[in-house]
Design a protein around this motif. Sequence first.
Motif, PDB file in Angstrom:
ATOM      1  N   GLY A 201      -9.215  32.113 -26.289  1.00  0.00           N
ATOM      2  CA  GLY A 201      -8.652  32.150 -24.942  1.00  0.00           C
ATOM      3  C   GLY A 201      -9.707  31.827 -23.914  1.00  0.00           C
ATOM      4  N   SER A 202      -9.310  31.951 -22.667  1.00  0.00           N
ATOM      5  CA  SER A 202     -10.181  31.509 -21.583  1.00  0.00           C
ATOM      6  C   SER A 202     -10.315  32.623 -20.547  1.00  0.00           C
ATOM      7  CB  SER A 202      -9.525  30.271 -20.971  1.00  0.00           C
ATOM      8  OG  SER A 202     -10.407  29.559 -20.175  1.00  0.00           O
ATOM      9  N   GLN A 203     -11.357  32.527 -19.730  1.00  0.00           N
ATOM     10  CA  GLN A 203     -11.641  33.555 -18.712  1.00  0.00           C
ATOM     11  C   GLN A 203     -11.690  34.945 -19.367  1.00  0.00           C
ATOM     12  OE1 GLN A 203     -12.992  33.355 -15.998  1.00  0.00           O
ATOM     13  NE2 GLN A 203     -12.648  35.241 -14.948  1.00  0.00           N
ATOM     14  N   GLY A 238     -14.773  28.210 -26.760  1.00  0.00           N
ATOM     15  CA  GLY A 238     -15.291  28.482 -25.410  1.00  0.00           C
ATOM     16  C   GLY A 238     -14.727  29.798 -24.942  1.00  0.00           C
ATOM     17  N   GLY A 239     -14.454  29.889 -23.667  1.00  0.00           N
ATOM     18  CA  GLY A 239     -13.715  31.053 -23.185  1.00  0.00           C
ATOM     19  C   GLY A 239     -14.464  32.041 -22.322  1.00  0.00           C
ATOM     20  N   LEU A 240     -15.791  31.896 -22.245  1.00  0.00           N
ATOM     21  CA  LEU A 240     -16.541  32.859 -21.442  1.00  0.00           C
ATOM     22  C   LEU A 240     -16.086  32.758 -19.983  1.00  0.00           C
ATOM     23  CD1 LEU A 240     -18.792  34.834 -22.195  1.00  0.00           C
ATOM     24  CD2 LEU A 240     -20.462  33.125 -21.473  1.00  0.00           C
ATOM     25  N   LEU A 272     -20.454  25.379 -29.815  1.00  0.00           N
ATOM     26  CA  LEU A 272     -19.905  26.116 -28.665  1.00  0.00           C
ATOM     27  C   LEU A 272     -19.081  25.146 -27.837  1.00  0.00           C
ATOM     28  CD1 LEU A 272     -23.412  27.327 -28.129  1.00  0.00           C
ATOM     29  CD2 LEU A 272     -21.625  29.040 -28.138  1.00  0.00           C
ATOM     30  N   GLU A 273     -18.007  25.662 -27.231  1.00  0.00           N
ATOM     31  CA  GLU A 273     -17.120  24.784 -26.449  1.00  0.00           C
ATOM     32  C   GLU A 273     -16.890  25.326 -25.049  1.00  0.00           C
ATOM     33  OE1 GLU A 273     -13.487  24.847 -28.708  1.00  0.00           O
ATOM     34  OE2 GLU A 273     -14.232  23.446 -30.198  1.00  0.00           O
ATOM     35  N   PRO A 274     -17.945  25.587 -24.294  1.00  0.00           N
ATOM     36  CA  PRO A 274     -17.724  26.157 -22.964  1.00  0.00           C
ATOM     37  C   PRO A 274     -17.184  25.133 -21.977  1.00  0.00           C
ATOM     38  CG  PRO A 274     -20.057  25.726 -23.293  1.00  0.00           C
ATOM     39  CD  PRO A 274     -19.363  25.368 -24.588  1.00  0.00           C
ATOM     40  N   GLY A 275     -16.276  25.542 -21.146  1.00  0.00           N
ATOM     41  CA  GLY A 275     -15.761  24.673 -20.093  1.00  0.00           C
ATOM     42  C   GLY A 275     -15.980  25.342 -18.746  1.00  0.00           C
ATOM     43  N   ARG A 276     -15.137  26.334 -18.472  1.00  0.00           N
ATOM     44  CA  ARG A 276     -15.158  27.016 -17.176  1.00  0.00           C
ATOM     45  C   ARG A 276     -16.536  27.556 -16.788  1.00  0.00           C
ATOM     46  NH1 ARG A 276     -10.460  29.675 -15.356  1.00  0.00           N
ATOM     47  NH2 ARG A 276      -9.821  29.713 -17.540  1.00  0.00           N
ATOM     48  N   SER A 277     -17.207  28.204 -17.776  1.00  0.00           N
ATOM     49  CA  SER A 277     -18.481  28.853 -17.426  1.00  0.00           C
ATOM     50  C   SER A 277     -19.563  27.820 -17.102  1.00  0.00           C
ATOM     51  CB  SER A 277     -18.941  29.770 -18.560  1.00  0.00           C
ATOM     52  OG  SER A 277     -18.884  29.089 -19.796  1.00  0.00           O
ATOM     53  N   MET A 311      -4.115  23.787  -8.691  1.00  0.00           N
ATOM     54  CA  MET A 311      -2.869  24.316  -9.244  1.00  0.00           C
ATOM     55  C   MET A 311      -2.995  25.784  -9.653  1.00  0.00           C
ATOM     56  SD  MET A 311      -0.154  22.850 -10.875  1.00  0.00           S
ATOM     57  CE  MET A 311       0.495  22.535 -12.494  1.00  0.00           C
ATOM     58  N   ARG A 312      -4.222  26.285  -9.818  1.00  0.00           N
ATOM     59  CA  ARG A 312      -4.438  27.583 -10.460  1.00  0.00           C
ATOM     60  C   ARG A 312      -3.757  28.749  -9.733  1.00  0.00           C
ATOM     61  NH1 ARG A 312      -8.562  29.924 -11.475  1.00  0.00           N
ATOM     62  NH2 ARG A 312      -8.071  30.399 -13.627  1.00  0.00           N
ATOM     63  N   PRO A 313      -3.844  28.832  -8.397  1.00  0.00           N
ATOM     64  CA  PRO A 313      -3.167  29.965  -7.739  1.00  0.00           C
ATOM     65  C   PRO A 313      -1.667  29.950  -8.022  1.00  0.00           C
ATOM     66  CG  PRO A 313      -4.761  28.963  -6.248  1.00  0.00           C
ATOM     67  CD  PRO A 313      -4.655  28.039  -7.443  1.00  0.00           C
ATOM     68  N   LEU A 315      -0.013  28.426 -10.559  1.00  0.00           N
ATOM     69  CA  LEU A 315       0.361  28.523 -11.970  1.00  0.00           C
ATOM     70  C   LEU A 315       0.038  29.882 -12.587  1.00  0.00           C
ATOM     71  CD1 LEU A 315       1.599  26.832 -14.221  1.00  0.00           C
ATOM     72  CD2 LEU A 315      -0.668  25.969 -14.763  1.00  0.00           C
ATOM     73  N   TYR A 316      -1.103  30.425 -12.231  1.00  0.00           N
ATOM     74  CA  TYR A 316      -1.529  31.687 -12.869  1.00  0.00           C
ATOM     75  C   TYR A 316      -1.662  32.842 -11.870  1.00  0.00           C
ATOM     76  CZ  TYR A 316      -3.504  27.941 -15.798  1.00  0.00           C
ATOM     77  OH  TYR A 316      -3.703  26.787 -16.510  1.00  0.00           O
ATOM     78  N   HIS A 317      -1.284  32.602 -10.625  1.00  0.00           N
ATOM     79  CA  HIS A 317      -1.588  33.562  -9.556  1.00  0.00           C
ATOM     80  C   HIS A 317      -3.084  33.866  -9.530  1.00  0.00           C
ATOM     81  CE1 HIS A 317       2.765  35.166  -8.960  1.00  0.00           C
ATOM     82  NE2 HIS A 317       2.654  33.864  -8.894  1.00  0.00           N
ATOM     83  N   ALA A 371     -13.812  24.072 -12.210  1.00  0.00           N
ATOM     84  CA  ALA A 371     -13.144  23.975 -13.510  1.00  0.00           C
ATOM     85  C   ALA A 371     -11.635  24.050 -13.321  1.00  0.00           C
ATOM     86  CB  ALA A 371     -13.594  25.113 -14.432  1.00  0.00           C
ATOM     87  N   TYR A 372     -10.912  23.189 -14.001  1.00  0.00           N
ATOM     88  CA  TYR A 372      -9.453  23.173 -13.945  1.00  0.00           C
ATOM     89  C   TYR A 372      -8.952  23.003 -12.508  1.00  0.00           C
ATOM     90  CZ  TYR A 372     -10.435  24.973 -18.581  1.00  0.00           C
ATOM     91  OH  TYR A 372     -10.937  25.122 -19.846  1.00  0.00           O
ATOM     92  N   GLY A 373      -9.745  22.325 -11.701  1.00  0.00           N
ATOM     93  CA  GLY A 373      -9.359  22.012 -10.329  1.00  0.00           C
ATOM     94  C   GLY A 373      -8.878  20.571 -10.311  1.00  0.00           C
TER      95      GLY A 373
HETATM   96  N1  LLP Z   1     -12.005  25.042 -26.607  1.00  0.00           N
HETATM   97  C1  LLP Z   1     -10.663  25.002 -26.726  1.00  0.00           C
HETATM   98  C2  LLP Z   1     -10.080  24.696 -28.036  1.00  0.00           C
HETATM   99  C3  LLP Z   1      -9.855  25.272 -25.618  1.00  0.00           C
HETATM  100  O1  LLP Z   1      -8.535  25.253 -25.753  1.00  0.00           O
HETATM  101  C4  LLP Z   1     -10.451  25.562 -24.356  1.00  0.00           C
HETATM  102  C5  LLP Z   1      -9.630  25.833 -23.188  1.00  0.00           C
HETATM  103  C6  LLP Z   1     -11.867  25.565 -24.283  1.00  0.00           C
HETATM  104  C7  LLP Z   1     -12.597  25.301 -25.425  1.00  0.00           C
HETATM  105  C8  LLP Z   1     -12.597  25.831 -23.006  1.00  0.00           C
HETATM  106  O2  LLP Z   1     -12.356  27.116 -22.562  1.00  0.00           O
HETATM  107  P1  LLP Z   1     -13.184  27.698 -21.306  1.00  0.00           P
HETATM  108  O3  LLP Z   1     -14.631  27.814 -21.717  1.00  0.00           O
HETATM  109  O4  LLP Z   1     -13.010  26.748 -20.182  1.00  0.00           O
HETATM  110  O5  LLP Z   1     -12.544  29.000 -21.037  1.00  0.00           O
HETATM  111  N2  LLP Z   1      -6.165  25.799 -17.097  1.00  0.00           N
HETATM  112  C9  LLP Z   1      -6.555  27.168 -17.368  1.00  0.00           C
HETATM  113  C10 LLP Z   1      -7.495  27.260 -18.531  1.00  0.00           C
HETATM  114  C11 LLP Z   1      -6.943  26.661 -19.803  1.00  0.00           C
HETATM  115  C12 LLP Z   1      -7.939  26.687 -20.935  1.00  0.00           C
HETATM  116  C13 LLP Z   1      -7.433  25.932 -22.098  1.00  0.00           C
HETATM  117  N3  LLP Z   1      -8.358  25.833 -23.198  1.00  0.00           N
HETATM  118  C14 LLP Z   1      -7.143  27.779 -16.120  1.00  0.00           C
HETATM  119  O6  LLP Z   1      -7.214  27.091 -15.094  1.00  0.00           O
HETATM  120  O7  LLP Z   1      -7.491  28.958 -16.099  1.00  0.00           O
END
Ligand code: LLP
Length: 419
Positions: A201-203, A238-240, A272-277, A311-313, A315-317, A371-373
Amino acid sequence: MHFFDYKNDELYAEEVPVISLAREYGTPLFVYSHKTLTRHIRAYKDAFVNFPHVICFALKANSNSALLRIFYNEGCGADIVSGGELFRAVRAGISPDKIVYAGVGKKSNEIEAALKHKILMFNVESEQEMTAINDIAEKLGVKAPVALRVNPDIDPKTHEYISTGLKKNKFGIPFEKAVEYYDLAKGLKNIEIVGIHKHIGSQITTIEPFIDSLKRILVLIDNLKDKGINISYLDIGGGLGIKYENENPPHPSELAESLTPLLKGRDITIVLEPGRSMVGNAGILVSQALYTKKTEEKDFIVTDAGMNDLMRPTLYHAFHNIFPVIRRDSNMRIYADVVGPICETGDFLARDRELQKLDAGDYLAVMSAGAYGYAMSSNYNSRPRAAEVLVKGSEYFPINRRETYEDLVKGEIIPEFLT
Ligand code: LLP
């Protein structure tokens, strides 16, 4: 930690006043800080220095070519989920042997492209997908490197739309079925098992879900070893989380430290698959107040950025801090909804938010928008997508021009019988 801060009540991106960027490029405008981004990348690199590892930036968070180039320059790979992301990653110079490919709906042309590029591995999400990859690899006369994405059924305690590692989610293969599916993979001639993948998951703002899910995966790795299946790459996803408001998410170094005892003595490369962080707090969305409006119930600030830009506010509040670009007398506070120009009630950036009193023409910064903007922005209401600019010290560089009206219709065709 980021480099968007006030100097004499003016918001700066590193050493550049945000207001001057807004005036030069117009609004809505995404502004990124080079220093913040490189700092985040290095935080991950330093944290995992004692493990053989590959940092695969999750392109879905932000796939701007200039930002991808920064990841490339820092030696990162890419986590992709589509042929389009493969195209972007390769175009930015990212080496395919550092690209991992997840997603529940990979199409055959996308699988073929990834095989031809010789990516590091496919993170396979179903039995049918595995057979499809095997068939395409056979046709091409190659072996497809795969990891199975295992769903560890661990609650990441985040918003239900962005939790992915629960039994009820569409992602990965059920934990109980993992050994069976690995056996199956072993029997497929054009599949080469190289890894195992999880992303829950994320966040995520606590360490426990990472530890709990890793423990489950490690048991599985040992079971597989007993069956003669060797795992070289352990992709922990990812997900941090990041700080949007009051969250206190773990630093990458805390994540690495907590995983160290579990991974000690294992001959395995961590992916590692970080996106948001990486990018979340490296970007802001600058917008201008167009009007202020009072009804019996509420104060509204109508801005030129809407749900199509962020879109985040809606879609996810999700909560995003909103700061004035020019800070004024702190006693002049209001409670207002900050809304966009889109014809939807759900088009808001903040609701019932305490803010400095803003007047029409004032600029505001929506924080943590890197991120996700832009990545989730759309042309809804025929609004051209925003411009993007990258700040580096006292310099700044446009990295995406604002879309034009012509861009809006560039792919559309009017059939002859209608002309
Ligand atoms: N790896 C996989 C397989 C994923 O599905 C994701 C995110 C990541 C890595 C990266 O996760 P992060 O480090 O960014 O948490 N649009 C939503 C977030 C959706 C995340 C989907 N998958 C938002 O704006 O909160």
